[in-house]
Design a protein around this motif. Structure first.
Motif, PDB file in Angstrom:
ATOM      1  N   ASP A  38       0.867  -1.167   0.000  1.00  0.00           N
ATOM      2  CA  ASP A  38       0.000   0.000   0.000  1.00  0.00           C
ATOM      3  C   ASP A  38       0.909   1.224   0.000  1.00  0.00           C
ATOM      4  O   ASP A  38       1.537   1.541   1.011  1.00  0.00           O
ATOM      5  CB  ASP A  38      -0.913  -0.017   1.231  1.00  0.00           C
ATOM      6  CG  ASP A  38      -1.943   1.090   1.239  1.00  0.00           C
ATOM      7  OD1 ASP A  38      -1.721   2.117   0.559  1.00  0.00           O
ATOM      8  OD2 ASP A  38      -2.963   0.934   1.929  1.00  0.00           O
ATOM      9  N   LEU A  39       1.029   1.885  -1.134  1.00  0.00           N
ATOM     10  CA  LEU A  39       1.939   3.019  -1.264  1.00  0.00           C
ATOM     11  C   LEU A  39       1.439   4.228  -0.478  1.00  0.00           C
ATOM     12  O   LEU A  39       2.227   5.112  -0.138  1.00  0.00           O
ATOM     13  CB  LEU A  39       2.125   3.382  -2.738  1.00  0.00           C
ATOM     14  CG  LEU A  39       2.703   2.265  -3.609  1.00  0.00           C
ATOM     15  CD1 LEU A  39       2.750   2.700  -5.067  1.00  0.00           C
ATOM     16  CD2 LEU A  39       4.074   1.842  -3.126  1.00  0.00           C
ATOM     17  N   THR A  40       0.157   4.254  -0.167  1.00  0.00           N
ATOM     18  CA  THR A  40      -0.418   5.369   0.590  1.00  0.00           C
ATOM     19  C   THR A  40       0.004   5.321   2.057  1.00  0.00           C
ATOM     20  O   THR A  40       0.376   6.332   2.639  1.00  0.00           O
ATOM     21  CB  THR A  40      -1.957   5.353   0.484  1.00  0.00           C
ATOM     22  OG1 THR A  40      -2.312   5.346  -0.900  1.00  0.00           O
ATOM     23  CG2 THR A  40      -2.578   6.559   1.153  1.00  0.00           C
ATOM     24  N   THR A  41      -0.028   4.126   2.663  1.00  0.00           N
ATOM     25  CA  THR A  41       0.290   3.997   4.092  1.00  0.00           C
ATOM     26  C   THR A  41       1.686   3.436   4.349  1.00  0.00           C
ATOM     27  O   THR A  41       2.170   3.502   5.474  1.00  0.00           O
ATOM     28  CB  THR A  41      -0.721   3.073   4.789  1.00  0.00           C
ATOM     29  OG1 THR A  41      -0.585   1.750   4.252  1.00  0.00           O
ATOM     30  CG2 THR A  41      -2.138   3.571   4.616  1.00  0.00           C
ATOM     31  N   GLY A  42       2.297   2.819   3.322  1.00  0.00           N
ATOM     32  CA  GLY A  42       3.610   2.206   3.505  1.00  0.00           C
ATOM     33  C   GLY A  42       3.549   0.784   4.035  1.00  0.00           C
ATOM     34  O   GLY A  42       4.573   0.147   4.223  1.00  0.00           O
ATOM     35  N   GLN A  43       2.345   0.252   4.277  1.00  0.00           N
ATOM     36  CA  GLN A  43       2.218  -1.117   4.763  1.00  0.00           C
ATOM     37  C   GLN A  43       2.334  -2.108   3.613  1.00  0.00           C
ATOM     38  O   GLN A  43       2.068  -1.767   2.467  1.00  0.00           O
ATOM     39  CB  GLN A  43       0.881  -1.299   5.463  1.00  0.00           C
ATOM     40  CG  GLN A  43       0.720  -0.456   6.697  1.00  0.00           C
ATOM     41  CD  GLN A  43      -0.632  -0.675   7.333  1.00  0.00           C
ATOM     42  OE1 GLN A  43      -1.587  -1.117   6.691  1.00  0.00           O
ATOM     43  NE2 GLN A  43      -0.731  -0.374   8.616  1.00  0.00           N
ATOM     44  N   SER A  44       2.722  -3.336   3.938  1.00  0.00           N
ATOM     45  CA  SER A  44       2.817  -4.360   2.902  1.00  0.00           C
ATOM     46  C   SER A  44       2.620  -5.738   3.517  1.00  0.00           C
ATOM     47  O   SER A  44       2.734  -5.922   4.732  1.00  0.00           O
ATOM     48  CB  SER A  44       4.170  -4.297   2.198  1.00  0.00           C
ATOM     49  OG  SER A  44       5.205  -4.588   3.110  1.00  0.00           O
ATOM     50  N   GLY A  45       2.341  -6.706   2.650  1.00  0.00           N
ATOM     51  CA  GLY A  45       2.184  -8.084   3.076  1.00  0.00           C
ATOM     52  C   GLY A  45       2.394  -9.013   1.904  1.00  0.00           C
ATOM     53  O   GLY A  45       2.379  -8.596   0.748  1.00  0.00           O
ATOM     54  N   THR A  46       2.621 -10.295   2.214  1.00  0.00           N
ATOM     55  CA  THR A  46       2.874 -11.302   1.185  1.00  0.00           C
ATOM     56  C   THR A  46       2.006 -12.525   1.439  1.00  0.00           C
ATOM     57  O   THR A  46       1.853 -12.965   2.568  1.00  0.00           O
ATOM     58  CB  THR A  46       4.352 -11.735   1.200  1.00  0.00           C
ATOM     59  OG1 THR A  46       5.169 -10.597   0.967  1.00  0.00           O
ATOM     60  CG2 THR A  46       4.636 -12.781   0.131  1.00  0.00           C
ATOM     61  N   ILE A  47       1.456 -13.065   0.354  1.00  0.00           N
ATOM     62  CA  ILE A  47       0.736 -14.337   0.398  1.00  0.00           C
ATOM     63  C   ILE A  47       1.527 -15.324  -0.447  1.00  0.00           C
ATOM     64  O   ILE A  47       1.978 -14.987  -1.542  1.00  0.00           O
ATOM     65  CB  ILE A  47      -0.686 -14.196  -0.182  1.00  0.00           C
ATOM     66  CG1 ILE A  47      -1.531 -13.291   0.691  1.00  0.00           C
ATOM     67  CG2 ILE A  47      -1.341 -15.556  -0.335  1.00  0.00           C
ATOM     68  CD1 ILE A  47      -2.911 -13.013   0.110  1.00  0.00           C
ATOM     69  N   VAL A  48       1.695 -16.564   0.057  1.00  0.00           N
ATOM     70  CA  VAL A  48       2.328 -17.632  -0.712  1.00  0.00           C
ATOM     71  C   VAL A  48       1.239 -18.654  -1.008  1.00  0.00           C
ATOM     72  O   VAL A  48       0.590 -19.165  -0.088  1.00  0.00           O
ATOM     73  CB  VAL A  48       3.491 -18.280   0.064  1.00  0.00           C
ATOM     74  CG1 VAL A  48       4.109 -19.409  -0.755  1.00  0.00           C
ATOM     75  CG2 VAL A  48       4.547 -17.243   0.413  1.00  0.00           C
ATOM     76  N   LEU A  49       1.024 -18.949  -2.292  1.00  0.00           N
ATOM     77  CA  LEU A  49      -0.041 -19.866  -2.697  1.00  0.00           C
ATOM     78  C   LEU A  49       0.458 -21.308  -2.633  1.00  0.00           C
ATOM     79  O   LEU A  49       0.923 -21.883  -3.609  1.00  0.00           O
ATOM     80  CB  LEU A  49      -0.533 -19.515  -4.098  1.00  0.00           C
ATOM     81  CG  LEU A  49      -1.093 -18.106  -4.252  1.00  0.00           C
ATOM     82  CD1 LEU A  49      -1.603 -17.899  -5.670  1.00  0.00           C
ATOM     83  CD2 LEU A  49      -2.182 -17.818  -3.248  1.00  0.00           C
ATOM     84  N   ASP A  50       0.382 -21.877  -1.443  1.00  0.00           N
ATOM     85  CA  ASP A  50       0.836 -23.244  -1.185  1.00  0.00           C
ATOM     86  C   ASP A  50      -0.206 -23.934  -0.314  1.00  0.00           C
ATOM     87  O   ASP A  50      -0.333 -23.642   0.867  1.00  0.00           O
ATOM     88  CB  ASP A  50       2.197 -23.224  -0.494  1.00  0.00           C
ATOM     89  CG  ASP A  50       2.829 -24.591  -0.401  1.00  0.00           C
ATOM     90  OD1 ASP A  50       2.237 -25.569  -0.893  1.00  0.00           O
ATOM     91  OD2 ASP A  50       3.928 -24.679   0.169  1.00  0.00           O
TER      92      ASP A  50
END
Length: 69
Positions: A38-50
């Motif tokens: 999220d470029l607006t808030t600086g937050q990020s996350g990752t999902i791994v499809l497993d």
């Protein structure tokens, strides 16, 4: 649920937020990794499809080429 990578809290986006999405696989072949930032808030996350029952979800083809299918 996509969680904020630094706090494990839900990554909540709002109308008007600008996001960046990056899909990739690793040499471990453990499935697609999807990074959402999220470029607006600086937050990020990752999902791994497993999947525990079906295994990793991998790309259908080894190389991306236009006109092969």
């Amino acid at each position: 649920m996509l969680t904020n990578g630094s706090s494990k809290a839900p990554l909540v986006m709002h109308a008007g937020d600008t996001i960046q999405v990056h899909y990739f696989v690793t040499a471990a072949k453990d499935g697609w990794h999807i990074n959402v930032r999220d470029l607006t808030t600086g937050q990020s996350g990752t999902i791994v499809l497993d999947s525990k029952s079906d295994g990793p979800l991998m790309p259908a083809y080894n190389t991306q080429q236009i006109g092969t299918r």
